[in-house]
Motif scaffolding. Structure first.
Motif, mmCIF file in Angstrom:
data_model
loop_
_atom_site.group_PDB
_atom_site.id
_atom_site.type_symbol
_atom_site.label_atom_id
_atom_site.label_comp_id
_atom_site.label_asym_id
_atom_site.label_seq_id
_atom_site.Cartn_x
_atom_site.Cartn_y
_atom_site.Cartn_z
ATOM 1 N N ALA A 113 8.450 9.530 7.255
ATOM 2 C CA ALA A 113 8.408 8.002 7.740
ATOM 3 C C ALA A 113 8.577 7.203 6.760
ATOM 4 C CB ALA A 113 6.910 7.909 8.471
ATOM 5 N N TYR A 114 8.465 7.667 5.533
ATOM 6 C CA TYR A 114 8.635 6.645 4.151
ATOM 7 C C TYR A 114 9.930 6.860 3.936
ATOM 8 C CZ TYR A 114 9.090 5.608 -0.635
ATOM 9 O OH TYR A 114 9.439 5.127 -1.977
ATOM 10 N N VAL A 115 10.686 7.825 4.199
ATOM 11 C CA VAL A 115 12.184 7.701 3.854
ATOM 12 C C VAL A 115 13.045 6.888 4.817
ATOM 13 C CG1 VAL A 115 14.488 9.016 3.542
ATOM 14 C CG2 VAL A 115 12.097 9.973 2.426
ATOM 15 N N VAL A 116 12.893 7.381 6.155
ATOM 16 C CA VAL A 116 13.382 6.412 7.093
ATOM 17 C C VAL A 116 13.134 4.998 7.029
ATOM 18 C CG1 VAL A 116 13.731 6.176 9.476
ATOM 19 C CG2 VAL A 116 13.582 8.588 8.572
ATOM 20 N N ILE A 135 8.671 -3.064 1.407
ATOM 21 C CA ILE A 135 9.006 -1.912 0.888
ATOM 22 C C ILE A 135 8.263 -1.103 -0.147
ATOM 23 C CG2 ILE A 135 10.742 -2.749 -0.812
ATOM 24 C CD1 ILE A 135 12.861 -0.832 0.521
ATOM 25 N N THR A 136 7.786 -1.647 -0.946
ATOM 26 C CA THR A 136 6.726 -1.129 -1.971
ATOM 27 C C THR A 136 5.754 -0.726 -1.411
ATOM 28 O OG1 THR A 136 7.661 -2.590 -3.644
ATOM 29 C CG2 THR A 136 5.523 -1.477 -4.213
ATOM 30 N N LEU A 137 4.973 -1.625 -0.303
ATOM 31 C CA LEU A 137 3.611 -0.995 0.320
ATOM 32 C C LEU A 137 3.802 0.237 0.908
ATOM 33 C CD1 LEU A 137 2.307 -4.618 1.691
ATOM 34 C CD2 LEU A 137 1.472 -3.167 -0.317
ATOM 35 N N LEU A 138 5.079 0.687 1.370
ATOM 36 C CA LEU A 138 5.285 1.858 2.074
ATOM 37 C C LEU A 138 4.520 3.177 1.627
ATOM 38 C CD1 LEU A 138 8.756 1.454 3.491
ATOM 39 C CD2 LEU A 138 6.953 1.198 4.733
ATOM 40 N N VAL A 139 4.929 3.387 0.249
ATOM 41 C CA VAL A 139 4.125 4.360 -0.502
ATOM 42 C C VAL A 139 2.738 4.308 -0.533
ATOM 43 C CG1 VAL A 139 4.185 3.330 -2.753
ATOM 44 C CG2 VAL A 139 4.931 5.708 -2.335
ATOM 45 N N LEU A 140 2.243 3.389 -0.404
ATOM 46 C CA LEU A 140 0.817 3.302 -0.486
ATOM 47 C C LEU A 140 0.149 3.976 0.832
ATOM 48 C CD1 LEU A 140 -0.274 -0.233 -1.719
ATOM 49 C CD2 LEU A 140 -0.023 1.894 -2.911
#
Length: 203
Positions: free
Chosen positions: A42-45, A13-18
């Protein structure tokens, strides 16, 4: 096992922001930031859906007294799907931004979450068919309530995936609508908790 699972989920879940890359042209920074809206979407969903996976994982394993090698294996496969989600999110954001491949990207995302829900159903089916693996914190009504919620998710995500194949924005909307509903408590499971608390207070 739950602690290890929490670690994998936290990393995913942390890697999503990268996957959200800042604009290269800072002379028009506001426009560049606004143009990143597919990445934000895409990040929020995906972030909220992974949050649901984490919450439901705890709900399920709160009622599992012990695990065997089958449960460990199935949970490992589930974690493999979770670790794949940052890539899926990046593909979806790129497809929406470029205006190409949206159908494939939405189907990929929907299929990834459907696969994880399938693993939830298999794990729960396996432990509930043998009550020795279940804790005494849940009765048959609670088991049935969780089972219905997990089975409904299969239909819901499959519907969103198929709609995404026909009309990508609608597919994303259906999958996103999955988020608020599945944050609601599971009635049978919560009722059992309240009864336990009532008995403790009475004593």
């Amino acid at each position: 096992m739950v602690a290890f699972s929490d670690g994998v989920i936290a990393i995913a879940i942390t890697l999503l922001v990268l996957e959200i890359h800042p604009p290269h042209d800072t002379s028009h920074l506001l426009h560049g930031l606004a143009a990143l809206w597919p990445s934000y979407l895409a990040y929020v969903v995906t972030f909220m859906l992974i949050g649901q996976v984490w919450a439901n994982h705890h709900i399920m394993f709160d009622h599992i007294r012990s695990v065997d090698r089958v449960v460990l294996f199935l949970n490992t496969v589930l974690l493999m799907g979770i670790a794949f989600l940052p890539f899926v999110t990046s593909v979806l954001a790129a497809a929406i931004r470029d205006g190409q491949g949206e159908r494939t990207a939405v189907v990929l995302q929907g299929s990834a979450f459907w696969f994880m829900d399938l693993l939830f159903n298999i794990i729960w089916w396996y432990v509930r068919r043998d009550r020795r693996l279940l804790a005494a914190t849940i009765d048959s009504a609670g088991v049935a309530a969780i089972s219905r919620r997990f089975r409904l998710a299969l239909v819901w995500l499959a519907t969103g995936t198929l709609l995404g194949l026909l009309l990508p924005p609608l597919g994303v909307a259906v999958i996103a609508a999955f988020i608020p509903y599945y944050w609601l408590p599971i009635a049978g499971e919560i009722a059992k908790v309240r009864r336990r608390r009532g008995r403790r207070n009475a004593t």
